[in-house]
Scaffold this active site. Structure first.
Site, PDB file in Angstrom:
ATOM      1  N   GLU A   1      14.279 -15.573  -0.144  1.00 33.62           N
ATOM      2  CA  GLU A   1      14.657 -16.692   0.736  1.00 33.62           C
ATOM      3  C   GLU A   1      13.616 -17.803   0.665  1.00 33.62           C
ATOM      4  O   GLU A   1      13.842 -18.908   1.131  1.00 33.62           O
ATOM      5  CB  GLU A   1      14.734 -16.219   2.194  1.00 33.62           C
ATOM      6  CG  GLU A   1      15.945 -15.371   2.488  1.00 33.62           C
ATOM      7  CD  GLU A   1      15.845 -14.765   3.890  1.00 33.62           C
ATOM      8  OE1 GLU A   1      15.115 -15.307   4.754  1.00 33.62           O
ATOM      9  OE2 GLU A   1      16.478 -13.717   4.104  1.00 33.62           O
TER      10      GLU A   1
ATOM     11  N   ASP B   1       0.830  -1.206   0.000  1.00 38.29           N
ATOM     12  CA  ASP B   1       0.000   0.000   0.000  1.00 38.29           C
ATOM     13  C   ASP B   1       0.866   1.258   0.000  1.00 38.29           C
ATOM     14  O   ASP B   1       1.844   1.351   0.750  1.00 38.29           O
ATOM     15  CB  ASP B   1      -0.866  -0.027   1.275  1.00 38.29           C
ATOM     16  CG  ASP B   1      -1.920   1.055   1.290  1.00 38.29           C
ATOM     17  OD1 ASP B   1      -2.797   1.023   0.422  1.00 38.29           O
ATOM     18  OD2 ASP B   1      -1.868   1.926   2.181  1.00 38.29           O
TER      19      ASP B   1
HETATM   20  C1  BGC Z   1      -5.453   2.278  -0.398  1.00 35.63           C
HETATM   21  C2  BGC Z   1      -6.612   3.065   0.097  1.00 35.63           C
HETATM   22  C3  BGC Z   1      -6.228   3.637   1.439  1.00 35.63           C
HETATM   23  C4  BGC Z   1      -4.912   4.413   1.372  1.00 35.63           C
HETATM   24  C5  BGC Z   1      -4.343   4.654   2.720  1.00 35.63           C
HETATM   25  C6  BGC Z   1      -4.459   3.408  -0.616  1.00 35.63           C
HETATM   26  O1  BGC Z   1      -3.709   3.436  -1.555  1.00 35.63           O
HETATM   27  O2  BGC Z   1      -5.705   1.562  -1.573  1.00 35.63           O
HETATM   28  O3  BGC Z   1      -7.773   2.323   0.178  1.00 35.63           O
HETATM   29  O4  BGC Z   1      -7.227   4.514   1.849  1.00 35.63           O
HETATM   30  O5  BGC Z   1      -3.965   3.703   0.662  1.00 35.63           O
HETATM   31  O6  BGC Z   1      -3.891   3.459   3.265  1.00 35.63           O
END
Ligand code: BGC
Length: 578
Positions: free
Chosen positions: A278, A223
């Site tokens: 790994e 993310d």
């Molecule tokens: C996720 C979102 C989230 C944000 C903060 C993004 O890129 O896909 O859903 O709100 O990151 O974590």
């Protein structure tokens, strides 16, 4: 369905046991709270997913990407994580997780989990410790704390906006009760950003990656992969100074933004790659990095994460030229870097593509939104606030184009990322979600001006009747509109020409037809038509125009809309075999 006669049978298990299984995989994103609910509490859960593994197998996907399922207050749909090495009790237990992973693996489906390394939740024990500890303490150093400006320290360290609206800094109350320092949060205030210069933070994420890899997870979706490393040395630039340096919609293209896409972030991923390698097979990773296309390859490099999401088609209009340019550029970039390309039209952050393509704007030449606009639901704002989905969107046109676009995507070299419900042709839910039921922080932080992303997160309709259309035996945590009945699995299962059967057919064929990651453009009869071929003579033709065109020669393997009299109708894709 059988393999076209000219092709040798290839076994799925051969393909999926290869260490490079991910390069051309079809990955299905599950937003756990909205997929299937096994205990009638209105919230989808892990056991619900396990119960639907037969559905996933029949769909023909190669892997599941699971959005966050960790303990969370749900300030941002689970992207506010309290504990990275556990399962939210609302969703189940670690044992349920293991059972789900085993069921998926038994069905030949890989499992990718979401990792949220830029920020934790404000309930994370480290953040709570930071709040209880004094200024300059080791506990505060795991996050980004600064003194405020002005004689009383009541002015935030910078005037930056958070992605969800409102300021990117929040002031705390010190343990002695006095107004204190400020912490940075790129997203909601419940999502304090980690300080990635702190070795403890780095170590802890290595531990998390091992924890899930040891449990048999096959890969990770990272993310906001482009925000971890920051240069926050004083004086911090102002919003106006940053805007002056930004290249319009392209943003920063040189790695000098204080927190987006800095070059040093790749050191983290080099270390992660060593850990992934790994394992046997090596764990895969895909970066969510909303960066300039020219800077994407670094996230996707084999020495880094290996893949990065390519949101270019997602942001494009339904237009032959735009599609061709994007596909050509991304395939060339992938070839140059050794990565495989990725394609995506819908996810939990954007208006569903069956709806986007039915908006008046995308039927014409109106440019699509910028990254931040799309991410924060701004694109939806143009129509959602204006009286609701059914009146403002041409749902039939949107779905027809979405089917054509998805069938084209499934013929491209590289991985295809699908979002739960798109295989049902599901539309975004609009004004049927009352303000009182909305959950997305983007809605609240913008004081309702931006409707946010709840419309693509409404629980799936499995049946055409029942209190939550088969999602569970209870209600659903976001309200489902009555028209969900028409999109349910039950109403499409076995129905020739339904969107579900189209996806099933295309996904199965795709897994048999995929071979080398090559594509060759063929001449087409009209500028509105894209025609390409893959190895083995597999051809894909899409008519983006408004009038039918003559269909090239070949046997039709699958089509996104009925094809008659040798004509390819408007807004239609077909796959042809020699
Ligand atoms: C996720 C979102 C989230 C944000 C903060 C993004 O890129 O896909 O859903 O709100 O990151 O974590």
């Amino acid at each position: 369905m059988s393999t076209p006669a000219s092709l040798p049978e290839r076994s799925d298990s051969d393909r999926m046991s290869s260490p490079t299984w991910w390069r051309q995989a079809s990955v299905y994103q599950i937003y756990p709270r909205s997929f299937a609910d096994s205990n009638a509490d209105g919230i989808g859960n892990i056991k619900g997913i396990t119960s639907r593994v037969p559905y996933l197998k029949e769909l023909g996907i190669d892997a599941v990407w699971l959005s966050p399922f960790y303990p969370s207050a749900l300030a941002d749909g689970g992207y506010d994580v309290d504990n990275y090495r556990d399962v939210d009790s609302k969703l189940g237990t670690l044992a349920d997780f293991d059972e789900m992973a085993a069921a998926l693996h038994e069905a030949g489906i890989k499992l990718i989990v979401d990792i949220v390394p830029n920020h934790s939740s404000d309930r994370h024990e480290w953040f709570q410790e930071a709040l209880a500890s004094p200024k300059n303490s080791a506990a505060r150093d795991r996050y980004i704390f600064r003194d405020g400006l002005g004689p009383h320290g009541d002015v935030p360290p910078a005037d930056w906006d958070s992605v969800f609206g409102g300021p990117a800094w929040e002031r705390i109350v010190e343990p002695d009760g006095t107004p204190g320092q400020w912490y940075m949060h790129i997203f909601a205030k419940e999502q304090p950003d980690f300080n990635w210069d702190n070795p403890e933070v780095r170590e802890d994420f290595l531990k998390t990656l091992r924890f899930w890899s040891d449990r048999g997870v096959d890969g990770f979706r990272i993310d906001v992969a482009h925000a971890l490393v920051k240069d926050l040395s004083a004086p911090l630039p102002s919003k106006a100074q940053l805007e002056a340096k930004s290249h319009g919609a392209d943003g920063f293209v040189d790695g000098t933004h204080p927190f987006w896409d800095r070059d040093d972030v790749h050191e983290i991923y080099t270390e992660w790659r060593k850990l992934f390698n790994e394992y046997n097979p090596p764990r895969t990773a895909v970066a969510e990095a909303w960066v300039h296309t020219d800077r994407r390859a670094r996230y996707a490099s084999p020495e880094g994460l290996g893949q990065a999401f390519n949101f270019d088609l997602l942001q494009a209009n339904f237009d032959a030229n735009e599609f061709k340019e994007i596909i050509s550029k991304n395939l060339a970039d992938a070839q140059a870097s050794g990565a495989s390309s990725t394609w995506v039209f819908s996810n939990h952050d954007v208006v569903r593509h069956a709806t986007r393509y039915g908006l008046a704007e995308s039927a014409g030449s109106e440019p699509s939104g910028s990254e931040t606009e799309i991410m924060s639901g701004q694109v939806g704002k143009r129509w959602l606030l204006d009286g609701g989905l059914r009146e403002d969107v041409n749902a039939e046109l949107g779905l027809r184009r979405a089917r054509a676009a998805s069938l084209l995507m499934l013929a491209l070299p590289g991985s295809a990322y699908l979002y739960q419900g798109e295989e049902l042709g599901l539309q975004e839910v609009g004004s049927e979600i009352p303000d009182s039921a909305r959950q997305d922080p983007a809605f609240f932080r913008n004081k309702g001006v931006d409707v946010g992303r709840d419309g693509c997160r409404v629980p799936l309709p499995w049946t055409s009747t029942g209190s939550s259309f088969g999602f569970g035996d209870g209600c659903s945590h976001l309200p489902q509109p009555h028209w969900f009945a028409d999109y349910s699995v039950q109403s499409q299962d076995g129905v020739e020409g339904s969107t579900l059967e189209l996806y099933r057919k295309a996904l199965k064929l795709r897994s048999q037809l995929q071979s080398e990651e090559k594509l060759e453009w063929l001449p087409s009869s009209s500028p509105d038509v894209l025609h390409f071929t893959r190895p083995n003579g597999w051809q894909c033709v899409t008519n983006f125009g408004t009038a039918p065109v003559a269909l090239p020669e070949g046997d039709i393997a699958v089509s996104s809309a009925p094809v008659t009299n040798g004509q390819l109708p408007a807004n239609t894709t077909v796959w042809l075999m020699p």
